[in-house]
Every structure is written in C-alpha cells, then in structure tokens.
Design an enzyme around this catalytic site. Structure first.
Site, mmCIF file in Angstrom:
data_model
loop_
_atom_site.group_PDB
_atom_site.id
_atom_site.type_symbol
_atom_site.label_atom_id
_atom_site.label_comp_id
_atom_site.label_asym_id
_atom_site.label_seq_id
_atom_site.Cartn_x
_atom_site.Cartn_y
_atom_site.Cartn_z
ATOM 1 N N THR A 167 -1.166 1.013 17.749
ATOM 2 C CA THR A 167 -0.308 2.547 17.586
ATOM 3 C C THR A 167 0.205 2.149 16.177
ATOM 4 O OG1 THR A 167 1.721 1.148 18.236
ATOM 5 C CG2 THR A 167 0.374 2.102 19.757
ATOM 6 N N GLY A 168 0.726 3.369 15.692
ATOM 7 C CA GLY A 168 1.160 3.322 14.173
ATOM 8 C C GLY A 168 0.085 2.702 13.436
ATOM 9 N N GLY A 169 -0.988 3.358 13.502
ATOM 10 C CA GLY A 169 -1.945 2.780 12.602
ATOM 11 C C GLY A 169 -2.298 3.282 11.309
ATOM 12 N N SER A 209 -0.555 3.699 8.469
ATOM 13 C CA SER A 209 -0.048 3.157 7.023
ATOM 14 C C SER A 209 0.424 1.727 7.599
ATOM 15 C CB SER A 209 1.050 3.999 6.788
ATOM 16 O OG SER A 209 2.154 4.008 7.521
ATOM 17 N N GLY A 210 0.810 1.147 6.291
ATOM 18 C CA GLY A 210 1.658 -0.251 6.384
ATOM 19 C C GLY A 210 0.876 -1.139 7.095
ATOM 20 N N ILE A 211 1.424 -1.927 7.769
ATOM 21 C CA ILE A 211 1.029 -2.949 8.856
ATOM 22 C C ILE A 211 -0.063 -2.674 9.890
ATOM 23 C CG2 ILE A 211 1.420 -4.662 10.679
ATOM 24 C CD1 ILE A 211 4.374 -5.220 9.047
ATOM 25 N N GLY A 212 0.165 -1.424 10.357
ATOM 26 C CA GLY A 212 -0.843 -0.957 11.326
ATOM 27 C C GLY A 212 -2.105 -0.808 10.565
ATOM 28 N N TYR A 223 18.712 -1.246 15.185
ATOM 29 C CA TYR A 223 17.494 -1.793 14.975
ATOM 30 C C TYR A 223 17.162 -3.251 15.587
ATOM 31 C CZ TYR A 223 12.928 -3.273 12.328
ATOM 32 O OH TYR A 223 11.857 -3.738 12.007
#
Length: 247
Positions: A12-14, A16-19, A148
């Site tokens: 999930t959230g793939g 950008s960034g870590i994903g 957060y």
C-alpha cells in the site's frame, strides 16, 4: 536474488518513497508486485516505471480496501507478502489540534492500516509475511507529534496481537520503524534546496551514526522480513534510526 520467486506481494502506498523502493526491491527478488495508492495518475505512473500492477485504493476507506482484496483475490488468488506502508505525517501541539486533523491521520495510519490487515487475512497464504511501516516516534516523545506518534504506537500493539492470532497459520507479523529517511517528503513540505539542506543537517546532528536513512535501507529490511531468512521472527519491531532512540 530470486528468493521471492512465485510470491505475490501487495504494497500500500507504493507510488513513492519507501513503498516504491520496496516494490523495486521485491520485484528484483522475483516477487509479483501489486502497488496501491489514492491518486490514479501517480500510482499508474509508478507501476509503469516499475513494471508492476497498480490498483487504485484509498487506505483510509474500508470500502476501497474490501474492493482491493476482492480484485487481488480474483486476479492473483492469494497473497504471500503484505506491506502496509501507506501513511501520512503531521505536526502540531495538542492544544491546537483539530478533530479534522486527528481523524485524517488516524483514518489512514491506524484505522486504515488495521482494516487492511483485517480484510486481507482471508486471502493471506499460510506462511505469509505481513509487515507494517511504523516509526521510531512510537518509541520516543517529541512535542508536536502526539497524533502521529499515537497512530504508530497503536500499530505496534496491533502487530503483537496479530502475530499471536495468526501464528497457528504460520503467518508472521512484524513492523519496521524508520527514523529520518531521505524521501520526497521534504519537497512536499514546500522547502527550497537550501532550506532542505539546513533541515537535513540539523536532523543528522541528532543521529548517533550521523547520517540519514534511505528508502533502500528500509526496503531491504522489508525484504528480509518477507523471506524465509526470518521465518522464526514474529511480533517484532525493527527500529532503523541510526541510534536516535538511544541518544
């Protein structure tokens, strides 16, 4: 590097960034990758670059997650690796907090992550690996990070309980908790290059190893937790912050 061959991975959230980095890493190791995200254009662009499958889904919306599970089941049958990575960050004092801000963070970071696991459990293959993206802030106390940090601390509790509940099926559940990591988030904050450099220098000064983490560092840890090399590890949180929690 094909130790994940024939494994089906959902991230999930793939886009950008870590994903994104994790999708690239797992694909290099032979896995079949499905990435998800809220923004159709962004997720499809990332999928095209990576050569993976994209499915539009908003992690904060349980209905979207249920549709995602149905689509993955229809097209792939089961899931071997589930990386629940999507999340947002925010800062602000408790006194100034709004209900809208609280809900927006919790809906994605906690409720959304919780129900992503919940709804995927029926199609997780026995022996599967689930990894949550948490944060070192779940183990630290900083003014202005209450919402957060609470969302991530809540996830860490879910990890332990899910590990117990899913152990009879040999499904392992762990979390990775990065500290400061070089991602596009700095640019999204609207800072110019000089401001980003100043901010990063100040952050590095607080890290015993005197360096920022990278998305590739985290991707490699997720890869390790997704492989048979970690088949005796469950219910654990791996803090990757260069020693910040110790300082």
């Amino acid at each position: 590097m094909d130790d994940l061959k024939n494994k089906v991975a959902v991230i999930t959230g793939g886009n950008s960034g870590i994903g994104y980095a994790t999708a690239k890493q797992l694909k290099e190791q032979g896995a079949t990758i499905i990435i998800t995200g809220r923004r159709k254009e962004a997720i499809e662009k990332a999928a095209s670059e990576l050569g993976v499958t994209a499915i539009v889904a908003d992690q904060s919306n349980v209905g979207d997650t249920e549709n995602l599970v149905a689509k993955v089941k229809q097209d792939f049958g089961h899931v071997d690796i589930l990386f629940i990575n999507a999340g947002i960050t925010t800062k602000g004092n408790i006194e100034e907090a709004t209900e809208e801000l609280f809900d927006s963070v919790m809906d994605i970071n906690f409720k959304g992550a919780y129900f992503t696991l919940s709804r995927f459990i029926p199609i997780l293959k026995d022996g599967a690996s689930v990894v949550f993206l948490s944060s070192n802030t779940a183990s630290m106390s900083y003014a202005g990070t209450s919402i957060y940090s609470s969302s991530k601390a809540g996830l860490n509790s879910v990890v332990k309980i899910a590990a117990l509940e899913l152990a009879p099926r040999k499904i392992r559940v762990n979390s990775v908790s990065p500290g400061p990591t070089e991602t596009e988030i700095m640019k999204k904050m609207g800072l110019d290059e000089a401001a980003v450099k100043t901010l990063m220098s100040a952050i590095v000064d607080t890290i015993p190893l005197k360096q920022m983490g990278t998305t590739k560092d985290v991707a490699k840890m997720v890869s390790h937790l997704s492989s048979d090399a970690s088949k005796f590890i469950t219910g654990a949180d791996f803090i990757m912050d260069g020693g910040m929690v110790l300082a």
